[in-house]
Design a protein around this motif. Structure first.
Motif, mmCIF file in Angstrom:
data_model
loop_
_atom_site.group_PDB
_atom_site.id
_atom_site.type_symbol
_atom_site.label_atom_id
_atom_site.label_comp_id
_atom_site.label_asym_id
_atom_site.label_seq_id
_atom_site.Cartn_x
_atom_site.Cartn_y
_atom_site.Cartn_z
ATOM 1 N N PHE A 6 27.484 62.709 26.456
ATOM 2 C CA PHE A 6 26.139 63.157 26.791
ATOM 3 C C PHE A 6 25.880 62.960 28.279
ATOM 4 N N PRO A 12 20.643 60.609 23.682
ATOM 5 C CA PRO A 12 19.937 60.608 22.405
ATOM 6 C C PRO A 12 19.465 59.201 22.049
ATOM 7 N N ARG A 14 19.595 58.071 18.894
ATOM 8 C CA ARG A 14 20.438 57.557 17.812
ATOM 9 C C ARG A 14 21.600 58.503 17.575
ATOM 10 N N CYS A 15 22.778 57.937 17.316
ATOM 11 C CA CYS A 15 23.968 58.691 16.926
ATOM 12 C C CYS A 15 24.488 58.095 15.627
ATOM 13 N N TRP A 57 23.190 63.401 16.043
ATOM 14 C CA TRP A 57 22.338 62.625 16.955
ATOM 15 C C TRP A 57 20.912 63.117 16.883
ATOM 16 N N ASP A 58 20.005 62.217 17.245
ATOM 17 C CA ASP A 58 18.568 62.498 17.268
ATOM 18 C C ASP A 58 18.056 62.286 18.678
ATOM 19 N N TRP A 59 17.205 63.184 19.135
ATOM 20 C CA TRP A 59 16.602 63.069 20.459
ATOM 21 C C TRP A 59 15.315 62.267 20.416
ATOM 22 N N GLU A 60 14.674 62.199 19.269
ATOM 23 C CA GLU A 60 13.408 61.468 19.132
ATOM 24 C C GLU A 60 13.503 60.428 18.051
#
Length: 60
Positions: A6, A12, A14-15, A57-60
């Motif tokens: 990234f 992110p 969380r992965c 993965w999460d961005w928020e």
């Protein structure tokens, strides 16, 4: 081995390692992954089985 890198300016929050036995099956989240100092995560599968393995993965 799968490695995801990234941009360190936009990491992110969380992965997770994910897998599923077939395209029709919902993904199973198999564990949290920790970003390293270079902004990458990776997984290693020593024994490959039918299905899919990946990183989400999460961005928020």
């Amino acid at each position: 081995m799968l490695q995801v890198a990234f941009d360190r300016a936009g990491l992110p929050v969380r992965c997770r390692r994910a897998g599923r036995p077939s395209v029709q099956a919902p993904p199973e989240f198999l564990g949290d992954l920790t970003l390293n100092a270079h902004g990458t995560v990776h997984i290693v599968e020593p024994e490959i089985h039918p299905g899919h393995v990946g990183v989400t993965w999460d961005w928020e």
